[in-house]
Design a protein around this motif. Sequence first.
Motif, PDB file in Angstrom:
ATOM      1  N   ARG A   1      34.232  50.278  33.022  1.00 20.10           N
ATOM      2  CA  ARG A   1      35.676  50.296  32.787  1.00 20.10           C
ATOM      3  C   ARG A   1      36.198  48.904  33.067  1.00 20.10           C
ATOM      4  NH1 ARG A   1      36.874  56.179  35.421  1.00 20.10           N
ATOM      5  NH2 ARG A   1      36.313  57.319  33.553  1.00 20.10           N
ATOM      6  N   ARG A   2      37.346  48.561  32.476  1.00 20.72           N
ATOM      7  CA  ARG A   2      37.882  47.213  32.595  1.00 20.72           C
ATOM      8  C   ARG A   2      39.252  47.269  33.243  1.00 20.72           C
ATOM      9  NH1 ARG A   2      35.645  43.782  28.357  1.00 20.72           N
ATOM     10  NH2 ARG A   2      36.336  42.115  29.725  1.00 20.72           N
ATOM     11  N   ALA A   3      39.557  46.264  34.035  1.00 18.97           N
ATOM     12  CA  ALA A   3      40.873  46.125  34.659  1.00 18.97           C
ATOM     13  C   ALA A   3      41.410  44.741  34.337  1.00 18.97           C
ATOM     14  CB  ALA A   3      40.769  46.308  36.164  1.00 18.97           C
ATOM     15  N   LEU A   4      42.630  44.683  33.803  1.00 15.91           N
ATOM     16  CA  LEU A   4      43.301  43.423  33.549  1.00 15.91           C
ATOM     17  C   LEU A   4      44.207  43.164  34.745  1.00 15.91           C
ATOM     18  CD1 LEU A   4      43.940  41.053  31.692  1.00 15.91           C
ATOM     19  CD2 LEU A   4      45.700  42.477  30.618  1.00 15.91           C
ATOM     20  N   CYS A   5      43.991  42.074  35.445  1.00 14.90           N
ATOM     21  CA  CYS A   5      44.671  41.794  36.713  1.00 14.90           C
ATOM     22  C   CYS A   5      45.621  40.617  36.548  1.00 14.90           C
ATOM     23  CB  CYS A   5      43.648  41.475  37.797  1.00 14.90           C
ATOM     24  SG  CYS A   5      42.331  42.703  37.936  1.00 14.90           S
ATOM     25  N   LEU A   6      46.868  40.818  36.943  1.00 19.96           N
ATOM     26  CA  LEU A   6      47.895  39.784  36.831  1.00 19.96           C
ATOM     27  C   LEU A   6      48.334  39.368  38.230  1.00 19.96           C
ATOM     28  CD1 LEU A   6      50.091  41.505  34.093  1.00 19.96           C
ATOM     29  CD2 LEU A   6      48.053  40.089  33.783  1.00 19.96           C
ATOM     30  N   GLN A   7      48.193  38.080  38.526  1.00 26.01           N
ATOM     31  CA  GLN A   7      48.556  37.608  39.854  1.00 26.01           C
ATOM     32  C   GLN A   7      50.070  37.552  40.020  1.00 26.01           C
ATOM     33  OE1 GLN A   7      47.958  34.829  37.629  1.00 26.01           O
ATOM     34  NE2 GLN A   7      49.932  33.933  38.036  1.00 26.01           N
ATOM     35  N   GLY A   8      50.496  37.511  41.268  1.00 21.97           N
ATOM     36  CA  GLY A   8      51.912  37.374  41.574  1.00 21.97           C
ATOM     37  C   GLY A   8      52.364  35.937  41.435  1.00 21.97           C
ATOM     38  N   LYS A   9      53.674  35.722  41.497  1.00 24.04           N
ATOM     39  CA  LYS A   9      54.240  34.376  41.389  1.00 24.04           C
ATOM     40  C   LYS A   9      53.650  33.493  42.483  1.00 24.04           C
ATOM     41  CE  LYS A   9      58.521  31.788  41.268  1.00 24.04           C
ATOM     42  NZ  LYS A   9      59.975  31.836  41.388  1.00 24.04           N
ATOM     43  N   GLY A  10      53.218  32.309  42.083  1.00 23.37           N
ATOM     44  CA  GLY A  10      52.638  31.373  43.030  1.00 23.37           C
ATOM     45  C   GLY A  10      51.137  31.489  43.160  1.00 23.37           C
ATOM     46  N   GLY A  11      50.550  32.456  42.486  1.00 20.44           N
ATOM     47  CA  GLY A  11      49.106  32.637  42.543  1.00 20.44           C
ATOM     48  C   GLY A  11      48.434  32.083  41.305  1.00 20.44           C
ATOM     49  N   ASN A  12      47.167  32.410  41.160  1.00 21.98           N
ATOM     50  CA  ASN A  12      46.427  32.049  39.954  1.00 21.98           C
ATOM     51  C   ASN A  12      45.281  33.041  39.777  1.00 21.98           C
ATOM     52  OD1 ASN A  12      44.092  31.109  41.414  1.00 21.98           O
ATOM     53  ND2 ASN A  12      45.195  29.211  41.818  1.00 21.98           N
ATOM     54  N   ALA A  13      44.627  32.973  38.641  1.00 23.81           N
ATOM     55  CA  ALA A  13      43.576  33.940  38.315  1.00 23.81           C
ATOM     56  C   ALA A  13      42.420  33.892  39.302  1.00 23.81           C
ATOM     57  CB  ALA A  13      43.076  33.704  36.887  1.00 23.81           C
ATOM     58  N   GLU A  14      41.992  32.694  39.671  1.00 24.43           N
ATOM     59  CA  GLU A  14      40.858  32.568  40.593  1.00 24.43           C
ATOM     60  C   GLU A  14      41.192  33.165  41.957  1.00 24.43           C
ATOM     61  OE1 GLU A  14      37.245  32.032  42.201  1.00 24.43           O
ATOM     62  OE2 GLU A  14      37.755  31.793  40.093  1.00 24.43           O
TER      63      GLU A  14
END
Length: 100
Positions: free
Chosen positions: A17-30
């Motif tokens: 299964r796949r999850a698309l993850c969106l960071q909060g303001k001030g964050g980044n993908a890594e």
Amino acid sequence: MYCMLALSMLSSSASPRRALCLQGKGGNAEGMFQRLSAVREACGAAWEFDCIDAPQIIGVDERAWWLNPPGERSYTASKYEGDAVAIALVEAAWAEASIA
């Protein structure tokens, strides 16, 4: 720090299964991927986590999904700058990762 996970429950048992993850303001993908380490470990090979960077650069290694007009907060703004770009980015990532 807030994050959002979009989980696909329609995947077959043969593929993860796949999850698309969106960071909060001030964050980044890594950073988001690293913060999810305990969740990723608990889910094992049954899940894959795709973290994407927000399009607006607001500092060194800091991103946002949209920008507010000067003096505005997200909850007081009548419009958001760059929101269409963010929506298009998420839609493209969703389609590319086959998370539907």
